[in-house]
Design an enzyme around this catalytic site. Sequence first.
Site, PDB file in Angstrom:
ATOM      1  N   LEU A  60      44.368  46.599  40.888  1.00 11.69           N
ATOM      2  CA  LEU A  60      44.859  47.908  41.326  1.00 11.69           C
ATOM      3  C   LEU A  60      46.346  48.063  41.026  1.00 11.69           C
ATOM      4  O   LEU A  60      46.898  49.135  41.184  1.00 11.69           O
ATOM      5  CB  LEU A  60      44.601  48.082  42.831  1.00 11.69           C
ATOM      6  CG  LEU A  60      43.144  47.870  43.250  1.00 11.69           C
ATOM      7  CD1 LEU A  60      42.986  48.047  44.749  1.00 11.69           C
ATOM      8  CD2 LEU A  60      42.234  48.851  42.524  1.00 11.69           C
ATOM      9  N   LYS A  61      46.970  46.977  40.624  1.00  9.45           N
ATOM     10  CA  LYS A  61      48.427  46.977  40.392  1.00  9.45           C
ATOM     11  C   LYS A  61      49.146  47.722  41.508  1.00  9.45           C
ATOM     12  O   LYS A  61      49.916  48.658  41.272  1.00  9.45           O
ATOM     13  CB  LYS A  61      48.778  47.551  39.030  1.00  9.45           C
ATOM     14  CG  LYS A  61      48.242  46.683  37.901  1.00  9.45           C
ATOM     15  CD  LYS A  61      48.823  47.044  36.560  1.00  9.45           C
ATOM     16  CE  LYS A  61      48.131  46.270  35.471  1.00  9.45           C
ATOM     17  NZ  LYS A  61      46.717  46.681  35.284  1.00  9.45           N
ATOM     18  N   ASP A  64      53.275  49.982  46.216  1.00  9.91           N
ATOM     19  CA  ASP A  64      53.634  50.972  47.235  1.00  9.91           C
ATOM     20  C   ASP A  64      54.437  50.309  48.356  1.00  9.91           C
ATOM     21  O   ASP A  64      54.751  49.112  48.293  1.00  9.91           O
ATOM     22  CB  ASP A  64      52.355  51.642  47.767  1.00  9.91           C
ATOM     23  CG  ASP A  64      52.571  53.118  48.061  1.00  9.91           C
ATOM     24  OD1 ASP A  64      53.583  53.442  48.733  1.00  9.91           O
ATOM     25  OD2 ASP A  64      51.749  53.940  47.633  1.00  9.91           O
ATOM     26  N   PRO A  66      55.076  48.556  51.944  1.00  9.87           N
ATOM     27  CA  PRO A  66      54.228  47.511  52.530  1.00  9.87           C
ATOM     28  C   PRO A  66      53.044  48.065  53.327  1.00  9.87           C
ATOM     29  O   PRO A  66      51.919  47.581  53.178  1.00  9.87           O
ATOM     30  CB  PRO A  66      55.198  46.739  53.435  1.00  9.87           C
ATOM     31  CG  PRO A  66      56.531  46.921  52.778  1.00  9.87           C
ATOM     32  CD  PRO A  66      56.518  48.305  52.189  1.00  9.87           C
ATOM     33  N   ALA A 168      41.489  43.708  21.492  1.00  9.04           N
ATOM     34  CA  ALA A 168      41.847  45.092  21.165  1.00  9.04           C
ATOM     35  C   ALA A 168      43.357  45.315  21.058  1.00  9.04           C
ATOM     36  O   ALA A 168      43.815  46.133  20.271  1.00  9.04           O
ATOM     37  CB  ALA A 168      41.247  46.039  22.207  1.00  9.04           C
ATOM     38  N   GLY A 171      46.207  40.293  20.741  1.00  8.44           N
ATOM     39  CA  GLY A 171      46.452  38.904  21.134  1.00  8.44           C
ATOM     40  C   GLY A 171      45.290  37.997  20.735  1.00  8.44           C
ATOM     41  O   GLY A 171      44.156  38.455  20.560  1.00  8.44           O
ATOM     42  N   GLY A 187      38.780  42.871  27.669  1.00  4.20           N
ATOM     43  CA  GLY A 187      37.987  44.049  28.007  1.00  4.20           C
ATOM     44  C   GLY A 187      37.182  44.566  26.835  1.00  4.20           C
ATOM     45  O   GLY A 187      36.051  44.139  26.589  1.00  4.20           O
TER      46      GLY A 187
HETATM   47  P1  BMP Z   1      41.469  45.343  26.815  1.00  6.16           P
HETATM   48  O1  BMP Z   1      41.050  43.913  26.479  1.00  6.16           O
HETATM   49  O2  BMP Z   1      40.374  46.338  26.622  1.00  6.16           O
HETATM   50  O3  BMP Z   1      42.753  45.734  26.152  1.00  6.16           O
HETATM   51  O4  BMP Z   1      41.739  45.399  28.406  1.00  6.16           O
HETATM   52  C1  BMP Z   1      42.805  44.743  29.023  1.00  6.16           C
HETATM   53  C2  BMP Z   1      42.721  44.891  30.520  1.00  6.16           C
HETATM   54  O5  BMP Z   1      43.839  44.237  31.114  1.00  6.16           O
HETATM   55  C3  BMP Z   1      42.754  46.315  31.034  1.00  6.16           C
HETATM   56  O6  BMP Z   1      42.024  46.354  32.253  1.00  6.16           O
HETATM   57  C4  BMP Z   1      44.221  46.556  31.309  1.00  6.16           C
HETATM   58  O7  BMP Z   1      44.426  47.540  32.306  1.00  6.16           O
HETATM   59  C5  BMP Z   1      44.654  45.190  31.812  1.00  6.16           C
HETATM   60  N1  BMP Z   1      46.069  44.859  31.584  1.00  6.16           N
HETATM   61  C6  BMP Z   1      46.624  44.889  30.318  1.00  6.16           C
HETATM   62  O8  BMP Z   1      45.965  45.197  29.325  1.00  6.16           O
HETATM   63  N2  BMP Z   1      47.935  44.545  30.172  1.00  6.16           N
HETATM   64  C7  BMP Z   1      48.737  44.192  31.211  1.00  6.16           C
HETATM   65  O9  BMP Z   1      49.897  43.892  31.013  1.00  6.16           O
HETATM   66  C8  BMP Z   1      48.165  44.148  32.496  1.00  6.16           C
HETATM   67  C9  BMP Z   1      46.819  44.467  32.667  1.00  6.16           C
HETATM   68  O10 BMP Z   1      46.282  44.382  33.861  1.00  6.16           O
END
Ligand code: BMP
Length: 210
Positions: A60-61, A64, A66, A168, A171, A187
């Site tokens: 949920l990152k 906000d 506390p 995607a 990396g 993802g």
């Molecule tokens: P994908 O492999 O489809 O790029 O998804 C990456 C996931 O990690 C997504 O849920 C994204 O919100 C999360 N994420 C990210 O990509 N980079 C960050 O720095 C932090 C994340 O939580």
Amino acid sequence: MKRLILALDVYERERALEIAECTADYLWAVKVNWPLIIGSGLGIITELRQVTGLPVIADLKLADIPNTNRLIARKVFDAGADYIIAHGFVGREGVNAIMELGETIIVVEMSHPGAEEFIQPATDKLIELANELEPFGVIAPATRPERVAYIRSKLKPGIKILTPGVGAQGGKAGEVLKAGADYVIVGRSIYASENPREAARNLHREIAGV
Ligand code: BMP
């Protein structure tokens, strides 16, 4: 050892459960983010745990005050989440409010290009915060293995490094694990592939070879 985390960013409950079930053999945990919670409701956390038997990370990152962080975290842990991801830049009290209720993961740097604008300049301070609070883990960018190596060098040894950005976003799992990551978060390369199980298995094999 399983080091793959599925980022299950789909809206639909049935699709989410199906993908989680068919990939579970190769995963350490399933991560749910706002798209799935908005699309399917908080109950999806409970269902994912039942269907996969795996830990669920609620991404949920939270960022906000506390009290609000606490109100949200309580409901999310009650729903069965094992971990909650929070931003550290709101200050230690905001993070502490979540840590008092359950396992927490702090974002110290993000994987997208825009992370260089505001978050990367604050990474050292966010690492200090993590070293002080000792959460379960931190989020660091799989798109920048050199930054993961740097973060690992500054972070207390017991704190895990979880790295999104494999596939995607460009990396590579092998590179970032060699740089010091404990887990990779993937993802689209899994859930949007023609055969999610095979995609997860291939990543699992790549990881096992590191
Ligand atoms: P994908 O492999 O489809 O790029 O998804 C990456 C996931 O990690 C997504 O849920 C994204 O919100 C999360 N994420 C990210 O990509 N980079 C960050 O720095 C932090 C994340 O939580």
